[in-house]
Design an enzyme around this catalytic site. Structure first.
Site, PDB file in Angstrom:
ATOM      1  N   SER A 137       0.852  -1.193   0.000  1.00 43.45           N
ATOM      2  CA  SER A 137       0.000   0.000   0.000  1.00 43.45           C
ATOM      3  C   SER A 137       0.885   1.240   0.000  1.00 43.45           C
ATOM      4  CB  SER A 137      -0.949  -0.030   1.206  1.00 43.45           C
ATOM      5  OG  SER A 137      -1.882   1.043   1.139  1.00 43.45           O
ATOM      6  N   HIS A 185      -2.532  -1.026  -3.423  1.00 42.43           N
ATOM      7  CA  HIS A 185      -3.645  -0.093  -3.255  1.00 42.43           C
ATOM      8  C   HIS A 185      -3.413   1.155  -4.102  1.00 42.43           C
ATOM      9  CE1 HIS A 185      -4.371  -1.971   0.988  1.00 42.43           C
ATOM     10  NE2 HIS A 185      -4.833  -2.729   0.015  1.00 42.43           N
ATOM     11  N   ASP A 199      -4.593  -4.493   5.936  1.00 47.14           N
ATOM     12  CA  ASP A 199      -4.950  -5.371   4.833  1.00 47.14           C
ATOM     13  C   ASP A 199      -3.798  -6.325   4.524  1.00 47.14           C
ATOM     14  OD1 ASP A 199      -6.402  -6.480   2.748  1.00 47.14           O
ATOM     15  OD2 ASP A 199      -5.699  -5.008   1.283  1.00 47.14           O
TER      16      ASP A 199
END
Length: 310
Positions: free
Chosen positions: A128, A154, A249
């Site tokens: 991310s 992401h 995540d």
């Protein structure tokens, strides 16, 4: 034909159009409102600027408010103008930014690996915040015979194709858009086509990719947790890495993978832009080995090497 001192201007209104124009026209400098730097997609845009040697000027009333959302490389690259009415300051900033050199710190490795890889092995990578540079570094040693690799980063859905092109130029492996039902091939790296579905592995006689519609998982779509969890049935053939990123995540999915027999690697705190996702995975017991970023790519390939019988 341009002449010395000639200035050509192009106005864009979105990050997507700015990226497309910069990628295809390679301007000397881009001037942007600092509010764009708060968007997750700015990380990809700034990475492109650095690779191509494009300067970036951010117009901000308070640079301190913007700096906190930038990676360390972005902070070194951008130039701030605080008084938007001071034409002299803006001109000086544009001149300085236009002298930026391209970032050649992530050249693709041209020496093809002689390692023989286990044909059953599959690499999964999640990232991310700070992940663009981390992925460039991690995949630069992947070659035309590397294990099939699936990545979830992401990034805004409209930037998926841009990220694929960027990574494809940084590695000898073929980086392409995942398609539902597509078989996994050695020497290929796959990323989801946008943010409308989760990239998953579908167990069968031979694993295939699947794009599964559904709500966000762990706050994201596509989700690292969705990818990792889908691979649990074939965990013993999985080598997974969780790179820099904010939030959690991937932590739960990595833990499930390790418990099922996968090899798992987490990026260490010292080299993470944000030590969030790998930290939580470590706390949950999902990280088998924690490594600094430069060692993660080679470690992934090593873990996939075929074990030759004597």
């Amino acid at each position: 034909m341009s002449h010395p001192g000639t200035v050509f201007c192009m106005v864009t209104t979105t990050l997507t159009s700015t990226y497309d124009f910069a990628e295809h026209n390679q301007p000397d400098c881009v001037v942007m409102a600092a509010s764009f730097a708060d968007c997750a997609e700015f990380e990809l845009l700034d990475t492109l600027f650095r690779i191509l040697g494009i300067g970036c000027v951010l117009m901000a009333d308070d640079p301190g408010m913007v700096l906190s959302s930038l990676s360390s490389k972005a902070r070194e690259h951008v130039i701030f103008v605080t008084d938007q009415h001071d034409s002299r300051a803006l001109l000086d900033a544009v001149r300085a930014a236009s002298q930026r050199k391209s970032d050649t710190s992530n050249p693709p490795s041209r020496a093809e690996s002689k390692t023989q890889f286990d044909p059953q092995k599959v690499v999964l990578i999640g990232a991310s915040t700070g992940g663009i540079d981390a992925l460039l570094k991690t995949t630069q040693s992947f070659g035309t015979t590397c294990p099939p690799t699936l990545i979830v980063q992401h990034t805004g859905g409209s930037f998926a194709a841009s990220l694929i092109r960027l990574l494809d130029g940084a590695t000898q492996a073929k980086v392409e858009q995942a398609q539902d039902g597509m078989p996994l091939k050695p020497g290929h790296i796959y990323l989801p086509p946008g943010d409308m579905a989760h990239l998953c592995l579908h167990k069968g006689a031979a694993p295939r990719m699947s794009l599964q519609a559904g709500p966000p998982v762990s706050g994201h779509r596509p989700s690292v947790d969705a990818l990792f969890t889908s691979a649990v049935p074939i965990a013993k053939n999985i080598v997974a890495a969780l790179l820099t990123g904010m939030g959690r995540d991937g932590a739960r999915g990595m833990t499930a993978l390790r418990e099922a027999g996968a090899t798992t690697i987490g990026q260490d705190q010292a080299t993470s832009v944000v030590y969030g996702m790998p930290r939580i995975a470590k706390e949950l017991g999902g990280v088998e080995q924690e490594l600094p970023l430069p060692k993660i790519g080679p470690a992934l390939l090593s873990a996939c090497a075929a074990r030759l019988r004597a």
